[in-house]
Design an enzyme around this catalytic site. Structure first.
Site, PDB file in Angstrom:
ATOM      1  N   LYS B  12     -25.944  26.606 -21.323  1.00  0.00           N
ATOM      2  CA  LYS B  12     -26.752  25.671 -20.548  1.00  0.00           C
ATOM      3  C   LYS B  12     -25.956  24.386 -20.395  1.00  0.00           C
ATOM      4  O   LYS B  12     -25.525  23.781 -21.379  1.00  0.00           O
ATOM      5  CB  LYS B  12     -28.068  25.376 -21.271  1.00  0.00           C
ATOM      6  CG  LYS B  12     -29.112  24.712 -20.399  1.00  0.00           C
ATOM      7  CD  LYS B  12     -29.570  25.638 -19.262  1.00  0.00           C
ATOM      8  CE  LYS B  12     -31.064  25.775 -19.138  1.00  0.00           C
ATOM      9  NZ  LYS B  12     -31.454  26.912 -18.282  1.00  0.00           N
ATOM     10  N   THR B  57     -30.350  30.790 -21.961  1.00  0.00           N
ATOM     11  CA  THR B  57     -29.886  29.401 -21.838  1.00  0.00           C
ATOM     12  C   THR B  57     -31.076  28.450 -21.951  1.00  0.00           C
ATOM     13  O   THR B  57     -30.930  27.316 -22.388  1.00  0.00           O
ATOM     14  CB  THR B  57     -29.134  29.180 -20.510  1.00  0.00           C
ATOM     15  OG1 THR B  57     -30.023  29.320 -19.414  1.00  0.00           O
ATOM     16  CG2 THR B  57     -27.966  30.135 -20.377  1.00  0.00           C
ATOM     17  N   ASP B  58     -32.260  28.921 -21.576  1.00  0.00           N
ATOM     18  CA  ASP B  58     -33.460  28.102 -21.744  1.00  0.00           C
ATOM     19  C   ASP B  58     -33.711  27.799 -23.223  1.00  0.00           C
ATOM     20  O   ASP B  58     -34.118  26.683 -23.576  1.00  0.00           O
ATOM     21  CB  ASP B  58     -34.652  28.837 -21.131  1.00  0.00           C
ATOM     22  CG  ASP B  58     -35.921  28.000 -21.143  1.00  0.00           C
ATOM     23  OD1 ASP B  58     -36.044  27.107 -20.299  1.00  0.00           O
ATOM     24  OD2 ASP B  58     -36.771  28.242 -22.027  1.00  0.00           O
ATOM     25  N   PHE B 158       8.608  -0.563 -10.629  1.00  0.00           N
ATOM     26  CA  PHE B 158       8.932   0.841 -10.364  1.00  0.00           C
ATOM     27  C   PHE B 158      10.177   0.879  -9.492  1.00  0.00           C
ATOM     28  O   PHE B 158      10.139   0.560  -8.303  1.00  0.00           O
ATOM     29  CB  PHE B 158       7.760   1.583  -9.693  1.00  0.00           C
ATOM     30  CG  PHE B 158       7.988   3.060  -9.574  1.00  0.00           C
ATOM     31  CD1 PHE B 158       8.214   3.832 -10.712  1.00  0.00           C
ATOM     32  CD2 PHE B 158       7.981   3.690  -8.336  1.00  0.00           C
ATOM     33  CE1 PHE B 158       8.435   5.214 -10.609  1.00  0.00           C
ATOM     34  CE2 PHE B 158       8.203   5.063  -8.234  1.00  0.00           C
ATOM     35  CZ  PHE B 158       8.430   5.820  -9.371  1.00  0.00           C
ATOM     36  N   ARG B 175       4.369  -5.123  -9.259  1.00  0.00           N
ATOM     37  CA  ARG B 175       3.285  -4.459  -8.521  1.00  0.00           C
ATOM     38  C   ARG B 175       2.004  -4.509  -9.336  1.00  0.00           C
ATOM     39  O   ARG B 175       2.021  -4.825 -10.531  1.00  0.00           O
ATOM     40  CB  ARG B 175       3.656  -3.002  -8.199  1.00  0.00           C
ATOM     41  CG  ARG B 175       3.860  -2.129  -9.421  1.00  0.00           C
ATOM     42  CD  ARG B 175       4.015  -0.635  -9.033  1.00  0.00           C
ATOM     43  NE  ARG B 175       4.135   0.187 -10.248  1.00  0.00           N
ATOM     44  CZ  ARG B 175       4.176   1.512 -10.255  1.00  0.00           C
ATOM     45  NH1 ARG B 175       4.130   2.195  -9.122  1.00  0.00           N
ATOM     46  NH2 ARG B 175       4.264   2.185 -11.400  1.00  0.00           N
ATOM     47  N   GLN B 218       4.055   6.629 -16.282  1.00  0.00           N
ATOM     48  CA  GLN B 218       4.308   7.564 -17.377  1.00  0.00           C
ATOM     49  C   GLN B 218       4.585   6.811 -18.682  1.00  0.00           C
ATOM     50  O   GLN B 218       4.109   7.204 -19.754  1.00  0.00           O
ATOM     51  CB  GLN B 218       5.523   8.454 -17.070  1.00  0.00           C
ATOM     52  CG  GLN B 218       5.265   9.594 -16.095  1.00  0.00           C
ATOM     53  CD  GLN B 218       5.547   9.218 -14.663  1.00  0.00           C
ATOM     54  OE1 GLN B 218       5.377   8.053 -14.260  1.00  0.00           O
ATOM     55  NE2 GLN B 218       5.973  10.175 -13.868  1.00  0.00           N
ATOM     56  N   ASN B 244      -2.886   7.175 -10.419  1.00  0.00           N
ATOM     57  CA  ASN B 244      -2.314   5.894 -10.012  1.00  0.00           C
ATOM     58  C   ASN B 244      -3.148   5.374  -8.854  1.00  0.00           C
ATOM     59  O   ASN B 244      -3.004   5.820  -7.718  1.00  0.00           O
ATOM     60  CB  ASN B 244      -0.845   6.097  -9.595  1.00  0.00           C
ATOM     61  CG  ASN B 244      -0.118   4.785  -9.457  1.00  0.00           C
ATOM     62  OD1 ASN B 244      -0.740   3.743  -9.276  1.00  0.00           O
ATOM     63  ND2 ASN B 244       1.209   4.826  -9.533  1.00  0.00           N
ATOM     64  N   HIS B 246      -3.460   3.363  -6.290  1.00  0.00           N
ATOM     65  CA  HIS B 246      -2.513   2.522  -5.562  1.00  0.00           C
ATOM     66  C   HIS B 246      -3.182   1.282  -4.981  1.00  0.00           C
ATOM     67  O   HIS B 246      -4.215   1.375  -4.319  1.00  0.00           O
ATOM     68  CB  HIS B 246      -1.877   3.322  -4.421  1.00  0.00           C
ATOM     69  CG  HIS B 246      -1.209   4.584  -4.868  1.00  0.00           C
ATOM     70  ND1 HIS B 246      -0.191   4.603  -5.792  1.00  0.00           N
ATOM     71  CD2 HIS B 246      -1.401   5.881  -4.525  1.00  0.00           C
ATOM     72  CE1 HIS B 246       0.219   5.860  -5.983  1.00  0.00           C
ATOM     73  NE2 HIS B 246      -0.507   6.655  -5.228  1.00  0.00           N
TER      74      HIS B 246
END
Lengths: 291, 291, 291, 291
Positions: B12, B57-58, B158, B175, B218, B244, B246
């Site tokens: 469930k 599942t109940d 970067f 950045r 990274q 990322n 951006h």
């Protein structure tokens, strides 16, 4: 019988702009989602495809970014007014501008330039303008928030309601009351201290929710709107939409257990939905301010 | 060549349970989304529709609510262990249980029983158990969070990257770096101080993000995972997935403006996606703990 | 005890590319969402921020667009293989590529260049490659779909299940069975007739769902997977995830009405979730093909 | 200055009801999402928490299910009218009812009782009623659809537009035009052949989109609305909201490739948004019909 063009508008929706301001090595950021919508003499473009009156939505987007540079981004209402007036003032065919803004909150982590998204609610603003030369009534500002999710785990009742042949609900004198508040409030003018007004209105909503012993969600809604108006003379009208986020007491009797308001199932759909307006009796008429 | 049944599980998903605890007049709440998934001797139900091994599942849903009453809900990891062990211990056909939990944070407003949803991140836990009598390796607990959205407005570079005939990206030494962290960390055992461990791991992630001068996402990811492991000896492995998000510097030159890292467009798609694992070299092997 | 880097990958997610092909005045379009993820010698970027092995995710995005021009977009699996091989073959540090694709279906309206989005399901593909020079086992293709929502309004039972002290569910010999199928199937090789294979697998899933008298959703899932493998020799394994979208018979007795399987409440959460694998006993081992 | 209650309404949103009808062994299903909203003499509940005028939203939900049994579910507009009239007619304090409906389409698979969700669009209806005894103007029906996603791969231009210092957009005489149509149309009365009217209006929208050579999205919008009104005399007004789902031609020149309208990037945000109304000049005034 003829077929004619009715009301229309066009613009650029969801321009996501982040503005960084540096105060020495300390950075501040404001993070907006801006929509611009223009209307005016736009019959030709609809009827014949003549675009001569149409300032491209791409240009509107560029303007949002350029104004973020030129004027900075302070309070969203103020930024919206700058944009709205610009389009009406500079484009002959544009007689009205509507700017819709959302602001996302950021809290500082450590250090001068690191932030974490804060809060679950989103601050909103809706600005209308017929231009900076406009006389009374030609501009309006509605501030607000959405997704402010609140819960009272007691202090809420619901009984004495109307009944008919389809009524099975049991009355209760102690339930969970939860909602995700969407609220908007209209300013009397265009010169409020926007950030202070927003913070105070938000606080008033939260405090009224927490301190109102509730006999119905309608009563709570009215109390919240009333509190905002009592505390903020710069405002004249509050509109709220509040889903009743049902928390159902789970029946544990089949398992030999009682459930003294301890275990709840938080349901999704269907949900109650309460919508209402609270206003001052001297509020100027301005239905289009909300659209 | 024959067609056969392979790995399977059932359960469930998304049982939304809110537990209220009263300490005198002061209320506390914990708000969970619980999924239970069971596996074991389930060939017959797949091959012939014989349900004799299938606990509905109940029933699993009912058990979540009944356990919330019986044991209360404290730390999600502990609640997950209680549930997982219960199903394996009590159902002969069930040999393995997996419990997936999300917790939503609530902050107090004013007064003893009023709350507002807090934070944007969701706390997560994933518990596996072969039963309470199981020997070493038969249980695992992975804690974590998702949607922790963070941003550094400078301190990120970067450049020096590989290039080929399809490379047009310009190198940058300043950045915006933004991401929505999904992180999960594996405990060495099943007896951690879960709430304290969570709070410390979350704080370590935030601090490492804010204080790492980044040459790549990274590198930031590795620094964040490493910091968690350095500070928390009860943990042996961290897995992270970090989009990322951006933020592109808008070109304002066509409007005669420079843009000295002030105005950014926050883009949605496509986005970079960095995924990685940091672990201690003595971490016991447990790939299934993460599934 | 040392802290070390474990498995990792990086790439560009959700590159939305639409390719128009003209056959005289008649246009065809294919509409994909492409994600590229690379792994290999990436220790340095994590440990020191040295990006010399990192082909930017921006370049990966550019490559998707350039390949759409150069090779056209035919079958998504084929496009994925082209991309995956390219990155491994051309970048010394990249030893493995994983390409994830979604395709959105468009039907023709009238005329040669007008289309309407069709179907509710999304076609998917997942391609892994160690490069075009790779030997056996170094490439894999998994095709599939998600959000194929189906419903049987009768022909479904559920009884004879296990029970414990938390079981309250009533057995039934006639219920609505509804699910949103996520299914993926692994190809034995990399040379299938992808479009034909997809159409046939989708049809097999639908037909097996409709024609299986169901004693449990598990049985239906197995029948669906089995049918795909019986009909498609190019496939060796099917994995399915099927939520039980509960349709609860509404109790109308309080209103003096019976409800002979006529009025149902379609619930959202919680929901049952059945997950299982069907495979041929000669299927080569390839667990990483699914990740 | 006094604070007063303004316009308000309350109800139950998103009641998900599925109705099965058996014609011998052949089943038919209709699948609705129903919202009921009531207004009238509701001052007391807001001001004092006196619920005596408040029919619980739970009762409204029950009524939806009971009416689905009693009357069946045929056309959504008709079902909405039945519900709206019921609440106004039977509750003294309720003077107005608003019912909002969505219908999800299902296509047959094979056999008499198996279905697959069809189409991507959702059919909508909005019904207002002051009760069955009401005179002219007291009831209104607006039908419509949302999420009808369409694309023309050529036959669209955009040039000759207004320009200012923030304009950088290049004019084009061949672009992709794509949108997700939300359209609603108002009926003159309450006795239309709802299913036939819906099918014809949807077909008119699609055909007008496909056959209009477009100089702007505004022109296309107007042509679509006009076509609906030309073909359907039972309708008097159409309102449309159409996002411009931008498909940007990718610049492949850096890779030595041209791009002769072959490779497009499908963008998400920001997007143009065109909204407009087309109506007959004899359309009765009924702005509240749309709210």
């Amino acid at each position: 019988m003829a077929i004619v063009l009715g009301p229309n508008r066009y613009g650029k929706a969801e321009v996501r702009v982040v503005r960084v301001t540096r105060d020495g090595g300390t950075h501040r950021i404001r993070d907006l989602n801006v929509g611009v919508f223009l209307s005016g003499d736009m019959d030709d473009v609809h009827l014949t495809g003549d675009n001569s009156a149409v300032l491209p939505t791409d240009t509107q987007k560029n303007t949002v970014f350029a104004f973020a540079k030129k004027y900075g981004i302070g309070e969203p209402e103020e930024f919206g007014l700058l944009l709205a007036r610009h389009f009406v003032d500079s484009q002959p065919a544009v007689h009205h501008a509507r700017v819709r803004l959302e602001e996302y909150a950021w809290d500082r982590i450590t250090g001068p330039h690191s932030f974490v998204r804060g809060g679950t609610e989103v601050r909103t603003a809706l600005v209308h303008s017929d231009g900076s030369g406009g006389s009374g009534g030609s501009e309006s500002v509605v501030s607000g928030l959405r997704d402010l999710t609140v819960l009272n785990s007691t202090g809420s009742e619901f009984h004495g309601f109307a009944q008919d042949g389809f009524t099975t609900l049991e009355p209760t004198d102690d339930r969970v009351l939860a909602t995700a508040v969407t609220a908007r409030w209209r300013h009397r003018g265009t010169g409020s201290d926007w950030d202070a007004s927003y913070a105070a209105a938000r606080a008033a909503l939260l405090d009224a929710f927490a301190t109102t012993h509730s006999l119905s969600l309608q009563q709570t809604l009215y109390a919240m709107g009333r509190r905002v108006l009592e505390e903020r003379p710069e405002l004249c009208e509050v509109r709220m939409s509040m889903p009743n986020k049902h928390h159902f007491l789970v029946d544990l009797a089949p398992f030999g257990m009682d459930n003294d308001n301890e275990v709840y199932f938080a349901a999704d759909r269907p949900y109650g939905l309460i919508e209402g307006t609270v206003l001052t009796d001297d509020a100027p008429d301005a239905p289009s301010a909300w659209q």
